[in-house]
Design a protein around this motif. Structure first.
Motif, mmCIF file in Angstrom:
data_model
loop_
_atom_site.group_PDB
_atom_site.id
_atom_site.type_symbol
_atom_site.label_atom_id
_atom_site.label_comp_id
_atom_site.label_asym_id
_atom_site.label_seq_id
_atom_site.Cartn_x
_atom_site.Cartn_y
_atom_site.Cartn_z
ATOM 1 N N SER A 44 0.661 -1.322 -0.216
ATOM 2 C CA SER A 44 0.041 -0.100 0.044
ATOM 3 C C SER A 44 1.017 1.246 0.096
ATOM 4 C CB SER A 44 -0.910 -0.188 1.163
ATOM 5 O OG SER A 44 -1.522 -1.109 1.169
ATOM 6 N N VAL A 45 1.737 1.317 0.750
ATOM 7 C CA VAL A 45 2.777 2.493 0.733
ATOM 8 C C VAL A 45 3.438 2.699 -0.592
ATOM 9 C CG1 VAL A 45 4.978 3.225 1.949
ATOM 10 C CG2 VAL A 45 3.125 2.173 3.270
ATOM 11 N N LEU A 46 3.913 1.585 -0.950
ATOM 12 C CA LEU A 46 4.555 1.809 -2.463
ATOM 13 C C LEU A 46 3.813 2.029 -3.503
ATOM 14 C CD1 LEU A 46 6.767 -1.500 -2.731
ATOM 15 C CD2 LEU A 46 7.414 0.958 -2.530
ATOM 16 N N TYR A 47 2.221 1.747 -3.449
ATOM 17 C CA TYR A 47 1.328 2.211 -4.569
ATOM 18 C C TYR A 47 0.975 3.586 -4.265
ATOM 19 C CZ TYR A 47 -3.118 2.777 -6.725
ATOM 20 O OH TYR A 47 -4.136 3.100 -7.380
ATOM 21 N N LEU A 48 0.929 3.913 -2.988
ATOM 22 C CA LEU A 48 0.704 5.328 -2.599
ATOM 23 C C LEU A 48 1.827 6.361 -3.115
ATOM 24 C CD1 LEU A 48 -1.134 5.275 0.606
ATOM 25 C CD2 LEU A 48 -2.019 6.036 -1.437
ATOM 26 N N LEU A 53 3.770 10.537 -6.614
ATOM 27 C CA LEU A 53 4.956 10.953 -7.699
ATOM 28 C C LEU A 53 4.584 11.227 -9.135
ATOM 29 C CD1 LEU A 53 8.112 8.905 -6.337
ATOM 30 C CD2 LEU A 53 7.737 11.490 -6.182
ATOM 31 N N SER A 54 3.661 10.233 -9.556
ATOM 32 C CA SER A 54 3.195 10.346 -10.775
ATOM 33 C C SER A 54 2.242 11.450 -10.914
ATOM 34 C CB SER A 54 2.837 8.940 -11.531
ATOM 35 O OG SER A 54 1.628 8.484 -10.647
ATOM 36 N N SER A 55 1.465 11.833 -9.856
ATOM 37 C CA SER A 55 0.370 12.917 -9.918
ATOM 38 C C SER A 55 1.000 14.343 -10.077
ATOM 39 C CB SER A 55 -0.462 12.760 -8.953
ATOM 40 O OG SER A 55 -0.018 13.151 -7.647
ATOM 41 N N VAL A 56 2.289 14.395 -9.562
ATOM 42 C CA VAL A 56 3.032 15.649 -9.271
ATOM 43 C C VAL A 56 4.021 15.817 -10.480
ATOM 44 C CG1 VAL A 56 4.359 17.064 -7.488
ATOM 45 C CG2 VAL A 56 2.314 15.604 -6.798
ATOM 46 N N PHE A 57 4.737 14.950 -10.828
ATOM 47 C CA PHE A 57 5.948 15.132 -11.486
ATOM 48 C C PHE A 57 5.777 14.389 -12.989
ATOM 49 C CE2 PHE A 57 7.674 15.347 -7.558
ATOM 50 C CZ PHE A 57 8.391 16.533 -7.502
ATOM 51 N N ASP A 58 6.228 14.864 -14.198
ATOM 52 C CA ASP A 58 6.118 14.106 -15.303
ATOM 53 C C ASP A 58 7.677 13.531 -15.404
ATOM 54 O OD1 ASP A 58 3.945 14.493 -16.443
ATOM 55 O OD2 ASP A 58 4.598 16.756 -16.974
ATOM 56 N N ILE A 59 7.761 12.228 -15.521
ATOM 57 C CA ILE A 59 9.094 11.506 -15.570
ATOM 58 C C ILE A 59 9.489 11.115 -17.131
ATOM 59 C CG2 ILE A 59 10.516 9.592 -14.842
ATOM 60 C CD1 ILE A 59 8.417 9.815 -12.164
ATOM 61 N N SER A 60 10.457 11.733 -17.943
ATOM 62 C CA SER A 60 10.567 11.236 -19.184
ATOM 63 C C SER A 60 12.087 11.021 -19.304
ATOM 64 C CB SER A 60 10.036 12.645 -19.961
ATOM 65 O OG SER A 60 10.834 13.809 -19.295
ATOM 66 N N PRO A 61 12.265 10.294 -20.250
ATOM 67 C CA PRO A 61 13.688 10.001 -20.682
ATOM 68 C C PRO A 61 14.515 11.356 -21.195
ATOM 69 C CG PRO A 61 12.384 9.397 -22.533
ATOM 70 C CD PRO A 61 11.495 9.835 -21.420
ATOM 71 N N THR A 62 15.891 11.142 -20.893
ATOM 72 C CA THR A 62 16.833 12.170 -21.132
ATOM 73 C C THR A 62 17.055 12.353 -22.577
ATOM 74 O OG1 THR A 62 17.782 11.908 -19.012
ATOM 75 C CG2 THR A 62 19.047 13.156 -20.912
#
Length: 113
Positions: A44-48, A53-62
């Motif tokens: 549950s902690v890992l899911y949250l 993180l995915s709701s606040v940040f965009d994670i994209s390749p360099t």
């Protein structure tokens, strides 16, 4: 390729496939009398954390010098029976309209249990 991220391996017609292994069924957290008592809390902690993180940040390749995404080659440190992923280059940027500074400040002001 097994190392490629391809959600279609687990989804069929928009629904999770039946043959996807459930972490509670396989021995990820032990089984029977020796099952890990914190497994449900840990998942549950890992899911949250991932959802936050995915709701606040965009994670994209360099990007390379031509502006094309650099493919990430997954590498793992196999120091024992548990292996961790090695650092890899990526861009982590705040999503449009998100006030990340206030969210981080709220997090830093909270008291850990």
């Amino acid at each position: 390729m097994p190392k490629d991220f391809n959600p279609d391996r687990f989804i069929e017609k928009g629904v999770l496939k039946n043959d996807v292994l459930d972490p509670f069924v396989v021995a990820s957290f032990g089984f029977g009398r020796r099952v890990c008592p914190g497994s449900r809390i840990g998942l549950s902690v890992l899911y949250l954390a991932a959802a936050s993180l995915s709701s606040v940040f965009d994670i994209s390749p360099t990007l390379d010098h031509d502006g094309k995404p650099i493919d990430v080659e997954p590498k793992f440190a196999a120091a024992s029976s548990v292996s961790g992923v090695l650092p890899f280059p990526c861009n982590i940027t705040p999503r449009q309209g998100r006030n990340v500074e206030s969210l981080l400040q709220e997090h830093l002001d909270t008291e850990m249990l």
